[in-house]
Design a protein around this motif. Structure first.
Motif: not given
Length: 89
Positions: A25-36, A85-88
């Motif tokens: 995964l790109p780091w941006e997707d990992v960050a979105r998962l962290g937010q989720e 993810l919603s909110g991004t």
């Protein structure tokens, strides 16, 4: 993904199945998962792993999307492994 090996599947006590995969995964997707995971942890009032966040995200998708035909893409177009993810933005 040239390997034609079927990963092992395990039944879980709650009547579901579990399969282990390696996903790049790109780091941006990992960050979105962290937010989720943070949002879910706040909602559930307990710590939540990224695995739980992914499972929750996949289960919250409409069932019709699982059977939708994929959009045509050029061979050079990148494909994200996770839905936005919603909110991004």
């Amino acid at each position: 993904m040239n390997d034609r090996v079927t990963p092992p599947m395990h039944a879980t006590p709650d009547g579901e199945a579990e399969i282990s995969l390696v996903v790049r995964l790109p780091w941006e997707d990992v960050a979105r998962l962290g937010q989720e995971a943070g949002r879910l942890a706040s909602q559930m009032q307990r710590p939540v792993t990224l695995d739980e966040a992914v499972s929750n995200r996949l289960r919250s998708r409409p069932a019709a999307a699982a059977h939708a035909k994929p959009a045509e893409q050029s061979a050079a177009a990148p494909v994200s492994a996770l839905p936005r993810l919603s909110g991004t933005a």
